[in-house]
Design an enzyme around this catalytic site. Sequence first.
Site, PDB file in Angstrom:
ATOM      1  N   MET A 206       0.817  -1.237   0.095  1.00  0.00           N
ATOM      2  CA  MET A 206       0.015  -0.021   0.165  1.00  0.00           C
ATOM      3  C   MET A 206       0.840   1.284   0.171  1.00  0.00           C
ATOM      4  SD  MET A 206      -3.378  -0.922   1.869  1.00  0.00           S
ATOM      5  CE  MET A 206      -2.905  -0.476   3.750  1.00  0.00           C
TER       6      MET A 206
ATOM      7  N   LEU B  33       6.458   3.133   1.764  1.00  0.00           N
ATOM      8  CA  LEU B  33       7.515   1.960   1.880  1.00  0.00           C
ATOM      9  C   LEU B  33       8.598   2.077   2.925  1.00  0.00           C
ATOM     10  CD1 LEU B  33       7.811   1.249  -2.136  1.00  0.00           C
ATOM     11  CD2 LEU B  33       6.214   0.205  -0.388  1.00  0.00           C
TER      12      LEU B  33
ATOM     13  N   HIS C 241       9.149  -3.470   3.715  1.00  0.00           N
ATOM     14  CA  HIS C 241       9.058  -3.932   2.005  1.00  0.00           C
ATOM     15  C   HIS C 241      10.260  -4.171   1.435  1.00  0.00           C
ATOM     16  CE1 HIS C 241       5.720  -1.028   3.370  1.00  0.00           C
ATOM     17  NE2 HIS C 241       4.842  -1.913   2.707  1.00  0.00           N
TER      18      HIS C 241
ATOM     19  N   LYS D 264       4.894 -10.035   9.205  1.00  0.00           N
ATOM     20  CA  LYS D 264       4.291  -8.969  10.139  1.00  0.00           C
ATOM     21  C   LYS D 264       3.029  -9.134   9.787  1.00  0.00           C
ATOM     22  CE  LYS D 264       3.835  -4.717  11.591  1.00  0.00           C
ATOM     23  NZ  LYS D 264       2.591  -4.398  10.971  1.00  0.00           N
ATOM     24  N   ASP D 265       2.103  -9.088   8.775  1.00  0.00           N
ATOM     25  CA  ASP D 265       0.545  -9.448   8.669  1.00  0.00           C
ATOM     26  C   ASP D 265       0.422 -10.877   8.541  1.00  0.00           C
ATOM     27  OD1 ASP D 265      -0.004  -6.514   8.663  1.00  0.00           O
ATOM     28  OD2 ASP D 265       0.825  -6.534   6.690  1.00  0.00           O
TER      29      ASP D 265
ATOM     30  N   GLN E 253      -3.250 -12.294   7.531  1.00  0.00           N
ATOM     31  CA  GLN E 253      -3.279 -11.945   5.973  1.00  0.00           C
ATOM     32  C   GLN E 253      -2.459 -12.656   5.573  1.00  0.00           C
ATOM     33  OE1 GLN E 253      -2.848  -7.883   4.431  1.00  0.00           O
ATOM     34  NE2 GLN E 253      -0.777  -8.732   3.905  1.00  0.00           N
TER      35      GLN E 253
ATOM     36  N   SER F  23       6.628  -0.619  10.425  1.00  0.00           N
ATOM     37  CA  SER F  23       5.082  -0.520   9.998  1.00  0.00           C
ATOM     38  C   SER F  23       5.029   0.960   9.480  1.00  0.00           C
ATOM     39  CB  SER F  23       4.077  -0.836  11.118  1.00  0.00           C
ATOM     40  OG  SER F  23       2.946  -0.322  10.798  1.00  0.00           O
TER      41      SER F  23
END
Lengths: 288, 288
Positions: free
Chosen positions: A40, A43, A47, A159-160, A163, A195
């Site tokens: 999203m 960055l 990422h 981290k997620d 998901q 994050s």
Amino acid sequence: MIDPALSVHGVTVLRSVNDLRQTVMTWRHGGLSIGFVPTMGALHEGHMALVRTARETCDRVIVSIFVNPTQFGVGEDYATYPRDEARDSALLEAHGVHALYAPAVEEIYPSGFASEVSVKGISEVLDGELRHGHFDGVATVVTKLLLQGFPDRAFFGEKDYQQLQIIRRLVTDLNIPVSIEGVATVREADGLALSSRNAYLNADQRKIAPTLHRTLQTMAQRFADGEDSKALSTWARSVLLDAGFDAVDYIEVRDAKTLSMIEDPRRAARVLGAAHLGRARLIDNVPV
Amino acid sequence: MIDPALSVHGVTVLRSVNDLRQTVMTWRHGGLSIGFVPTMGALHEGHMALVRTARETCDRVIVSIFVNPTQFGVGEDYATYPRDEARDSALLEAHGVHALYAPAVEEIYPSGFASEVSVKGISEVLDGELRHGHFDGVATVVTKLLLQGFPDRAFFGEKDYQQLQIIRRLVTDLNIPVSIEGVATVREADGLALSSRNAYLNADQRKIAPTLHRTLQTMAQRFADGEDSKALSTWARSVLLDAGFDAVDYIEVRDAKTLSMIEDPRRAARVLGAAHLGRARLIDNVPV
């Protein structure tokens, strides 16, 4: 190879599904493998760890930046979520990314759009219970992005974690021909998981924030040593509140694959937490 | 080309996703285009019209037979739905079909399966209102079948008009790279739409059955002539009940694309009906 799209800061920027497909097809006809990193934007080094892993295993790497409205709930930070494409694309160029896919909202959700992908069970616990519709939004947009680009591999951060497990499930269930690769969480020296939302923390909150990771680690160790998972949750909750967190959404030991409740310490487990600190809602997780 | 699977009655029978993909890949590498006709078996001339259309436009044609449990509701005819693979495969061979994909339920829904595709709005009216979860089951299995085989074109009958429009919507929405082709309904000489469920009709009911199509046609004509759609529904309902139908689920003029209510006769419209006659629930539709 002819670049079918305009370049900004040297990285090819693709705005449409057609341009994305054209680029992928050209590479594929050239025998090149394709890695995809959906983001999203906003960055950071987390990422970039995804990008590095993608570059190590794929000939071409595409990063998408799409702040997906359907995964934000009412009252969440969709409008204020940090957006800076110029900065992001410069960072991607510096890391050797071959293309940036940055479609407008109307390209992903044209007029009349009505479909939804949902994953039952695993989407309905933890963050799914608290953020109504969030994971349906994630599942739908990830399905679309994968079917738009057809990469060989797609990279998601641990981290997620919830998901990531949901995406693994839907890719298997819907027979999407892509390999899903989980990449370890990148942390600050004091353990705080990187994050985009850490930017919401002030200096005092920033000092408190690493308590989340430390507490998850202690829980994992004590669960492995045979302590009761419910008692550990109660303990961890009070640790976070005592440290200065404003509220704890959950901090629990769960089955590592299905995220259902777990009692048996011999099964693979994961400890996951979500807690509010000022304007930020921090989430993190560690293996047992 | 090497057939990667066993043959029964001359038509190649594929039982697994892997075998399907292997076959498709071999054909594709040979530069051949692939047509796909998903069915639930109990094949009749309506299905053969799909096969003929597929053969006219594609180099290779795959028909799937899968009686999908998730699109049958509680109390519907999943257990008793007619199944005769030997007869069906002989019919497919006679019509020049190149492969039959007939997976077991566990191949489509392995243990742990948890994902669902749904199309909002259009799945919630008419048959969707009456058959709870039916179209979610259809949308999910069609998504899976298309992503398992990746045909160039997939063929669906206009007989299941609402299903066809839902599939068009989800294929667009989820960016599935396939062309969806609707094929006109095949009818008996007296107008009754061919359906596997016509086998449930006794001789008396069979004489009554064509009233559904005749009434839909009259409604379409009278709507085009400016009559009110609600008044036409009321009239048609009484015609069907007077003719001997046991119950009418709906008989309505709707927007041809979204199936929402329609008042304006200048918009493209479709007249759709569903009514019970003995053990059979008959559905049919005509354009305005």
